[in-house]
Design a protein around this motif. Structure first.
Motif, PDB file in Angstrom:
ATOM      1  N   SER A 131       0.674  -0.881  -0.145  1.00  0.00           N
ATOM      2  CA  SER A 131      -0.106  -0.046  -0.195  1.00  0.00           C
ATOM      3  C   SER A 131       1.119   1.892  -0.420  1.00  0.00           C
ATOM      4  O   SER A 131       0.675   2.463  -0.560  1.00  0.00           O
ATOM      5  CB  SER A 131      -0.592  -0.181   0.837  1.00  0.00           C
ATOM      6  OG  SER A 131      -2.228  -1.260   1.294  1.00  0.00           O
TER       7      SER A 131
ATOM      8  N   ASP B  27      -5.229  -0.767  -5.089  1.00  0.00           N
ATOM      9  CA  ASP B  27      -4.911  -1.630  -3.364  1.00  0.00           C
ATOM     10  C   ASP B  27      -6.399  -2.220  -2.903  1.00  0.00           C
ATOM     11  O   ASP B  27      -7.603  -1.773  -2.638  1.00  0.00           O
ATOM     12  CB  ASP B  27      -4.819  -0.129  -2.400  1.00  0.00           C
ATOM     13  CG  ASP B  27      -4.190  -0.777  -1.473  1.00  0.00           C
ATOM     14  OD1 ASP B  27      -4.105  -2.024  -1.281  1.00  0.00           O
ATOM     15  OD2 ASP B  27      -3.562  -0.598  -0.110  1.00  0.00           O
ATOM     16  N   GLU B  28      -6.085  -3.545  -3.291  1.00  0.00           N
ATOM     17  CA  GLU B  28      -7.220  -4.515  -2.912  1.00  0.00           C
ATOM     18  C   GLU B  28      -8.494  -3.693  -2.946  1.00  0.00           C
ATOM     19  O   GLU B  28      -9.619  -4.425  -2.507  1.00  0.00           O
ATOM     20  CB  GLU B  28      -7.319  -4.869  -1.553  1.00  0.00           C
ATOM     21  CG  GLU B  28      -5.115  -5.523  -1.299  1.00  0.00           C
ATOM     22  CD  GLU B  28      -5.421  -6.157   0.201  1.00  0.00           C
ATOM     23  OE1 GLU B  28      -6.612  -6.791   0.347  1.00  0.00           O
ATOM     24  OE2 GLU B  28      -4.251  -5.612   1.302  1.00  0.00           O
TER      25      GLU B  28
HETATM   26 MG   LIG Z   1      -2.039  -2.613   2.247  1.00  0.00          MG
END
Ligand SMILES: [Mg+2]
Ligand SMILES: Nc1ncnc2c1ncn2[C@@H]1O[C@H](COP(=O)(O)OP(=O)(O)OP(=O)(O)O)[C@@H](O)[C@H]1O
Length: 264
Positions: free
Chosen positions: A117, A217-218
């Motif tokens: 991240s 991010d995810e």
């Molecule tokens: Mg992360």
């Protein structure tokens, strides 16, 4: 056909006088019954086919209304991002080296807490790197898993207006409507929309900004199956570049991302 043939044979027999009329009448009735049975079967088959067609059409309408594409054609070629001996804030133990070309899609892997991240936020310019070099020559957009930038009081319509002031209210409402964000959903605060609805607003915002590099991010976390499919479809057909962090291999496969970079 069979019944007609039988009928003709019956008529011939009647003409020849070799069979009792009562028998011939029974045969005729039998032939007529078979004919009517065949006709009923045909009518039922036709009705079933019509029913099936209507079901397929409504499924197609449903899929069409859920699909999203960026309609984005990148003019960029060659290198768009380079990380050279890059060390991140918070985690100084890894040195990052990779080059990304236009239209490339890369899956960023690495164990929890390694800095995935932080890397995306560094590329977006939200966090300063600790050391090393980073060069990026395209417009980027960072989407965290909670789409927290959309947890706001303003509505989807107002938000998209701030993204691209050239859009008319009608264009915005039509785009939202095509994503099934209709009527009051387009006007209530974004924070009150579901994860899937916020994702749709985020995708429209990216489309209206002509972003060249998506930093995701995810993004599949907290989404229902339908929204995950919508997102995977959008990523798969996105003509620009993508850096995707995800722990879900089936989602990565659905996005058709084949390159990967492992942080370690
Ligand atoms: Mg992360
Ligand atoms: N704002 C912050 N202040 C201090 N340390 C931080 C901050 N943000 C992240 N870290 C630390 O930096 C390291 C990398 O965090 P990061 O969130 O980038 O990892 P990640 O690879 O994304 O992990 P995950 O797979 O769990 O999402 C971790 O050790 C984390 O605790």
């Amino acid at each position: 056909m069979k019944a007609q043939k039988r009928k003709k044979t019956g008529e011939k027999l009647r003409a020849s006088g070799s069979q009792a009329p009562i028998l011939l009448d029974a045969k005729k009735e039998q032939a007529e019954q078979s004919l009517s049975h065949l006709r009923n079967q045909q009518i039922k088959r036709l009705a079933d086919a019509k029913d099936n067609l209507m079901k397929k059409q409504s499924q197609l309408e449903h899929l069409k209304s859920q699909s999203f594409e960026f309609n984005h054609i990148t003019e960029k070629t060659g290198e768009i991002l380079r990380c050279q001996d890059l060390t991140l804030a918070f985690n100084l133990s890894i040195s990052i080296n990779f080059v990304m070309n236009a239209s490339e899609k890369i899956h960023i892997q690495g164990e929890n807490g390694i800095g995935k991240s932080t890397l995306l936020k560094t590329i977006q310019g939200l966090i300063k790197p600790h050391d090393g070099k980073m060069y990026c020559n395209v417009q980027t957009a960072y989407l965290d898993q909670n789409l927290s930038f959309l947890a706001s009081e303003i509505s989807a319509t107002e938000y998209l207006k701030t993204i691209n002031a050239n859009l008319t209210e009608q264009q915005i409402r039509t785009s939202l409507g095509n994503m099934k964000i209709r009527r009051d959903k387009a006007l209530i605060p974004l924070k009150n929309l579901s994860g899937g609805e916020r994702l749709k607003v985020a995708l429209l915002a990216l489309k209206f900004q002509h972003v060249e590099l998506l930093l995701l991010d995810e993004p599949e976390n907290h989404l229902d199956i339908e929204s995950r499919e919508l997102l995977a479809h959008a990523i798969k057909h996105f003509n620009g570049s993508v850096l995707l962090v995800s722990h879900d291999d089936s989602f990565v496969d659905a996005c058709e991302i084949t390159n990967s970079y492992h942080l370690k």
